[in-house]
Design an enzyme around this catalytic site. Structure first.
Site, PDB file in Angstrom:
ATOM      1  N   GLU A  17      -5.792   4.219   1.913  1.00  0.00           N
ATOM      2  CA  GLU A  17      -6.811   4.806   1.644  1.00  0.00           C
ATOM      3  C   GLU A  17      -8.287   3.827   1.758  1.00  0.00           C
ATOM      4  O   GLU A  17      -8.243   2.492   1.284  1.00  0.00           O
ATOM      5  CB  GLU A  17      -7.091   5.467   0.248  1.00  0.00           C
ATOM      6  CG  GLU A  17      -8.340   6.270  -0.137  1.00  0.00           C
ATOM      7  CD  GLU A  17      -8.177   7.027  -1.254  1.00  0.00           C
ATOM      8  OE1 GLU A  17      -7.448   8.390  -1.119  1.00  0.00           O
ATOM      9  OE2 GLU A  17      -8.712   6.950  -2.130  1.00  0.00           O
ATOM     10  N   GLN A 210     -10.452  -3.333 -12.873  1.00  0.00           N
ATOM     11  CA  GLN A 210     -10.126  -1.980 -12.223  1.00  0.00           C
ATOM     12  C   GLN A 210      -9.519  -1.115 -13.464  1.00  0.00           C
ATOM     13  O   GLN A 210      -9.847   0.123 -13.555  1.00  0.00           O
ATOM     14  CB  GLN A 210      -9.028  -2.354 -11.242  1.00  0.00           C
ATOM     15  CG  GLN A 210      -9.463  -2.062  -9.932  1.00  0.00           C
ATOM     16  CD  GLN A 210      -8.205  -2.347  -9.024  1.00  0.00           C
ATOM     17  OE1 GLN A 210      -7.935  -3.442  -8.806  1.00  0.00           O
ATOM     18  NE2 GLN A 210      -7.576  -1.454  -8.329  1.00  0.00           N
TER      19      GLN A 210
END
Ligand code: FAD
Length: 286
Positions: A17, A210
């Site tokens: 992605e 993250q």
């Protein structure tokens, strides 16, 4: 090529992605990263859609360039801030660019939701619209740990049934860090009669920052085994990167070994991470 054809083959499917830039200043950088990932020859590549459609043009443009590079693109499309006219315009544009696959999404409801002018409430409304338009292979999102807006897992799965009946022919999961969560979810899907293919979404966590983001956008459970890695290596970027790639690789190998034949990696515009994962499982992919 349609995603459903790609993932129905005997060989395991590995896809990546990318997300579009927020402004045109960064377009070339993102495009270069996307094309580097395309050169790894993944099964297909998805391109996300900015919240509220802010980057819709970039999504279609990057998807078109991925296609020119010889890789099948999957363009995301959200509907929560869209009118029917706007969606038709997006579909015309994607069709003109030769894009055959769309991930139909609702999008997150913005904080100033009372100002929304939308012709759509759920992703299934958009799915129906795209199916009526014709010519696209349509996918949707699903949540092994239940979508945060849902009161419970059963009602969330009921809405996936509606999604499938509206024309959605495959699902991509939200990230998860414990494969048993996916296996349990697959069992619940089948029991409720949702039998369209499910592509497992895997996020390689390559830096400690993250984690905060993951916790804020999803309800993903973080297993102790994973948290220990972040505790030990979170402050050492190169070590965390190596450990995060290894953790994701292990998850992917276990998924393939247990019969999940399609894995989608949230590669976050990082060609080096995508390449490392692909290399780690090169023999398995043959
Ligand atoms: P829906 O399927 O509409 O579901 C939303 C909620 O409504 C769920 O609780 C569901 O159970 C419920 N529901 C759905 N249909 C019905 C119904 N008919 N009746 C009653 N309840 C119903 N966001 C972006 O902005 N851009 C992206 O590119 C993007 N890509 C994503 C890719 C993946 C694989 C995933 C998992 C998420 C992505 N998202 C993206 C985030 C997504 O837009 C949000 O999670 C959003 O909150 C829900 O979108 P959805 O399509 O799953 O919504």
């Amino acid at each position: 090529m349609k995603i459903t054809e790609i993932i129905s083959g005997k060989k395991p499917s590995l896809s990546f992605e990318v997300f579009p830039p927020k402004t045109s200043d960064n377009f070339e950088t993102v495009e270069a990263a996307a094309l580097k990932i395309a050169d790894l020859k993944p099964s297909y590549m998805s391109v996300t859609y900015g919240a509220g459609g802010s980057t819709s043009k970039f999504t279609a443009d990057i998807a078109a360039h991925i296609l020119e590079r010889g890789v099948t693109p999957l363009a995301h499309l959200t509907c929560i801030s869209s009118t029917r006219e706007n969606v038709r315009h997006q579909l015309d544009n994607l069709k003109k660019k030769g894009i055959e696959n769309i991930l139909a999404l609702r999008g997150d409801i913005p904080q100033d939701a009372e100002k929304l002018t939308s012709d759509y409430r759920y992703a299934s409304d958009l799915t129906k619209e795209i199916a009526e338009y014709g010519g696209f292979c349509i996918g949707g999102a699903c949540y092994p740990e239940t979508h945060p807006d849902s009161p419970n897992s059963d009602s969330d799965i009921e809405s996936l049934k509606i999604k499938a009946e509206s024309g959605c022919s495959f699902l991509t999961t939200q990230m998860f860090f414990d494969n048993n969560i996916l296996y349990n979810f697959m069992y619940r899907l089948l029991r409720k009669g949702v039998d369209i293919p499910v592509i497992a979404g895997i996020m390689p966590v390559t830096n400690a920052a993250q984690i905060k983001r993951i916790c804020s956008i999803s309800k993903s459970a973080l297993p102790q085994r994973f948290l220990r890695i972040v505790d030990r290596y979170g402050e050492k970027p190169e070590v965390m990167k190596q450990a995060g790639i290894a953790y994701a690789t292990e998850q992917i190998i276990d998924l393939f070994a247990n019969g999940i034949n399609a894995v989608h990696v949230y590669s976050m515009n990082k060609p080096d991470v995508a390449e490392a994962i692909k290399n780690n499982i090169s023999e398995i992919l043959k």
